[in-house]
Design an enzyme around this catalytic site. Structure first.
Site, PDB file in Angstrom:
ATOM      1  NE  ARG A  30      66.319  13.401 -34.060  1.00  0.00           N
ATOM      2  CZ  ARG A  30      67.238  14.284 -33.669  1.00  0.00           C
ATOM      3  NH1 ARG A  30      67.869  15.031 -34.569  1.00  0.00           N
ATOM      4  NH2 ARG A  30      67.528  14.428 -32.395  1.00  0.00           N
ATOM      5  CG  ASN A  48      64.071  16.406 -34.419  1.00  0.00           C
ATOM      6  OD1 ASN A  48      63.217  15.584 -34.737  1.00  0.00           O
ATOM      7  ND2 ASN A  48      64.780  16.318 -33.314  1.00  0.00           N
TER       8      ASN A  48
END
Length: 777
Positions: A30, A48
């Site tokens: 990320r 996620n």
């Protein structure tokens, strides 16, 4: 990149959704996506979920194409993308790019990374006195640190780990939320102000005043035994260069001879005790930090009495967590910087699991204080919970060949690739147990769970089943298990089949051994393959004790083509613990009289009774096990008459086989015309007449490799099959394996070997799952 699909035709502007499945959580994905997205005026988000990571991007068509082109090179080094899905979405007109909260999902596409040793950047901070994490035992970032051992479920968020109860201080929270920071969304982030705490306790649980690390190193130097809470469980630690401390540890642990692993700061610190090949050095320094078995230097038993008595390999491991590094740092006088990490260090520490032999690995602080009182003098513990017990991975290396002995910390939970298929749960073998979940397009084989003979084993295996099904999101429709009805895993399988309304799938032990190798090689189920399954014991289709088998495998079908000529097991299972009984069995098979056998083995109590049992065929079931044949040879050669741990006789025999070998003599084995039986009695007769351990071991290894290759080649000629899988615990003998593979290749055959999983019972659950998936096809 093969995983990145072609971009569909885009309007201008456009919005894309990209789903990434695989090892994309807990690896810094990320933050990497956020940083990449700042290079263009793009809007959107990354998050996620239970299936992996999801990204939505909105902007000019040219910028989106440029972003996709740059994506593969921008992924963090630990990321592993198995599959990607790309689609066009309606534009939303949002501005800015953000990391947003995770979203639960069905699961199955995402996976956790393994626990990894500290990265160079964290080590530099750990040993920098001006850094706020100087000497902090729990330092980590998105590139390293605990993952699997602290995670309860996916998505991988702090709230789903054992760090959830540690509220972040202002500094850590700032790093966690700062996209440009190395610890942006590092879920186990911690510092001395807000992270877990280390304490040294006496056996009453009372903390020892003062610096815990300083006291621990002083106690180790004084010859004390310390239980240390590591990444996946507790270990017993003492100074490897103090024989009295090593002897005391062995006595307390009731481990008289089984080799002990040793932790050192670096490979150069082991130069006097181990011949560390380049491959071994690479694995020692690998972030997964396995225990690496390397050839021992001559004179090891004199230099290090009690570390690896009588065997040819020594196990070494480098520090796998900041806590372990800090022990060496303290012993070195707390040097600043990292230059000292590459210098030889005099401290070497015995490093073995903190439990009585056979008991499950201890992970809980209260249990450690209760159960380790008779083993350790002090306990170095912390308050970060271990969610998933995870023993040390073990890798054997000989030259350029490697074989996994145990797959656990640092290697788990990374799955092996598989074709999509129905969800299967396989519960493995009675010894060296693992479980495997076949879910989606992966074989998810668990960490080493240990032998299932202990009263707590049921709970350990059931807890592991619960954890792995939670991580994978699988609902098994089939539950595979060993065909032995008394195995604990078979009994649990029956209970779980009722719970999940799943079909039971019993799999013969040696079929599973070979199937595990085939699964690793993505072998087509419809294509037959030959296999040598060579181990100590597995229940055969006829109810007998198998272990030296030539099989033909085609998916779920397995045909026994041949076996080693059986030897008797005088007294049954006890013969596996007392190799002298197998020596008596070999002598009886060679036609020696009862009185002669009793006289030759008179130094062993019960020799006369065993000779009588053999003469009368009482309580002497037959076995085709090659492992028991190794025992017989070891005892005949005077190498090992009694075993205090599994495969002790075979390991010591292998140690005596180092050095020159005689040329194989085809007169020393007999093969049935149809290859249905390999008879090694001529070889046993020659060895029984020798009085030299090296000569016996060398003769055995040289001719056994040649005989097995001859057997396989004969079967290949009859079956028209050129590939042969090799599996079973005997395949951990790299001395034999090297010779056997060379001879098979010279005969025009292609050996198939275990790659990522052990060839021993640690791989059986994978083989069970592979067979179960092919039932009915």
């Amino acid at each position: 990149m093969a995983w990145l699909p072609a971009c569909p035709a885009l309007p201008d502007p456009a919005r894309l959704r990209l789903r990434l499945l695989g090892g994309v959580q807990g690896v810094g994905l990320r933050p990497a996506i956020w940083r990449l997205s700042q290079r263009w005026p793009l809007a959107g988000w990354v998050r996620n979920d239970g299936d992996g990571a999801c990204i939505e991007l909105e902007g000019a068509r040219a910028d989106l194409h440029a972003w996709l082109a740059a994506l593969p090179a921008a992924l963090p080094p630990l990321a592993q993308v198995d599959h990607a899905e790309l689609s066009v979405q309606p534009c939303q007109g949002e501005t800015g790019f953000a990391v947003i909260d995770s979203q639960p999902g069905a699961g199955g596409g995402a996976r956790l990374p393994p626990d990894l040793a500290p990265c160079p950047a964290c080590l530099a901070e750990l040993f920098d006195p001006s850094n706020r994490r100087w000497r902090h035992p729990f330092i980590n970032c998105t590139d390293c640190g605990p993952r699997f051992s602290v995670s309860r479920r996916l998505p991988y968020d702090r709230a789903h780990t054992s760090l959830a109860g540690f509220a972040l201080c202002a500094d850590c929270a700032g790093e966690y939320r700062q996209p440009a920071d190395r610890r942006f969304h590092a879920e186990p982030i911690a510092c001395p102000h807000c992270g877990p705490r280390l304490s040294l306790c006496d056996l009453n649980g009372s903390p020892v005043a003062g610096d815990a690390l300083s006291h621990t190193v002083a106690l180790l130097r004084a010859g004390q035994i310390i239980a240390i809470k590591g990444v996946g469980g507790f270990h017993l630690v003492c100074d490897a260069d103090q024989p009295q401390a090593v002897a005391m540890l062995r006595a307390r642990k009731r481990r008289p001879a089984k080799p002990l692993a040793v932790m050192a700061l670096n490979a150069d610190s082991l130069a006097d005790v181990a011949d560390i090949a380049p491959l071994a050095a690479r694995w020692l320094n690998d972030p997964s930090r396995p225990v690496v078995l390397s050839p021992a230097r001559a004179g090891l038993d004199a230099l290090w009495p009690g570390i690896a008595p009588g065997v040819s390999r020594v196990g070494a491991v480098l520090p796998m967590s900041p806590l372990h590094y800090l022990l060496f740092h303290e012993a070195a006088g707390r040097p600043s910087g990292v230059d000292w990490l590459t210098q030889p260090h005099p401290l070497r520490l015995v490093f073995t699991s903190a439990n009585l032999s056979g008991a499950p690995l201890i992970t809980d602080n209260a249990q450690a204080l209760r159960d380790l009182a008779g083993l350790a003098d002090f306990i170095l513990l912390h308050d970060r919970e271990i969610v998933a017990r995870c023993d040390d991975s073990v890798l054997a290396v000989r030259g350029a060949r490697q074989v996994w002995v145990r797959r656990a910390r640092g290697r788990t939970p990374t799955p092996l690739a598989a074709a999509p298929g129905e969800p299967v749960l396989a519960l493995g073998a009675q010894l060296k147990n693992t479980l495997t979940v076949a879910s989606g397009s992966g074989w998810h084989t668990s960490q080493h769970l240990g032998d299932l003979d202990h009263p707590d084993s049921w709970d350990v295996l059931e807890d592991a089943v619960r954890h792995w099904l939670t991580l994978t999101g699988a609902q098994p429709t089939r539950i595979a298990h060993d065909r032995h009805p008394d195995a604990l895993s078979s009994r649990l399988a029956a209970e779980l089949a009722l719970r999940f309304d799943a079909e039971l799938a019993p799999v013969q032990h040696h079929h599973a051994h070979l199937a595990a190798v085939l699964a690793e090689h993505h072998w087509p189920a419809e294509q037959p393959v030959l296999g040598l399954a060579l181990d100590g014991f597995g229940l055969g289709d006829d109810g007998g004790a198998w272990g030296g088998e030539l099989l033909r495998v085609r998916g779920a079908d397995c045909q026994r083509l041949g076996r080693l000529r059986p030897l008797a097991l005088p007294g049954g299972d006890i013969a596996a613990r007392q190799p002298w009984r197998m020596a008596a069995s070999a002598l009886a098979a060679l036609g020696h009289r009862e009185a002669d056998i009793a006289a030759r083995l008179a130094m062993h109590p019960g020799a006369a009774a065993v000779a009588a049992m053999l003469a009368r065929g009482v309580n002497c079931p037959p076995t085709s096990s090659l492992g028991r044949a190794f025992d017989a040879v070891a005892a005949l050669a005077g190498v090992c008459a009694e075993q205090s741990y599994e495969s002790e006789a075979a390991q010591k025999l292998e140690a005596h086989a180092q050095g020159p070998w005689p040329a194989p003599d085809p007169a020393l084995w007999r093969l049935a015309d149809d290859a249905s039986e390999l008879d090694l009695r001529p070889l046993l007769a020659r060895i029984s007449a020798l009085n030299d351990a090296h000569a016996s071991a060398a003769l055995w290894h040289a001719n056994l490799a040649a005989a097995l290759a001859h057997w396989a080649h004969a079967a290949s000629q009859r079956q028209g099959v050129r590939h042969i899988a090799l599996a079973g615990g005997v395949c951990l003998n790299l001395t034999l394996l090297d010779a056997l593979c060379a001879q098979l290749t010279a005969a025009g055959l292609t050996p198939l070997l275990a790659i990522e999983l052990p060839p021993n019972d640690g791989g059986v659950s994978l083989g069970q799952a592979w067979v179960a998936r092919h039932l009915g096809r």
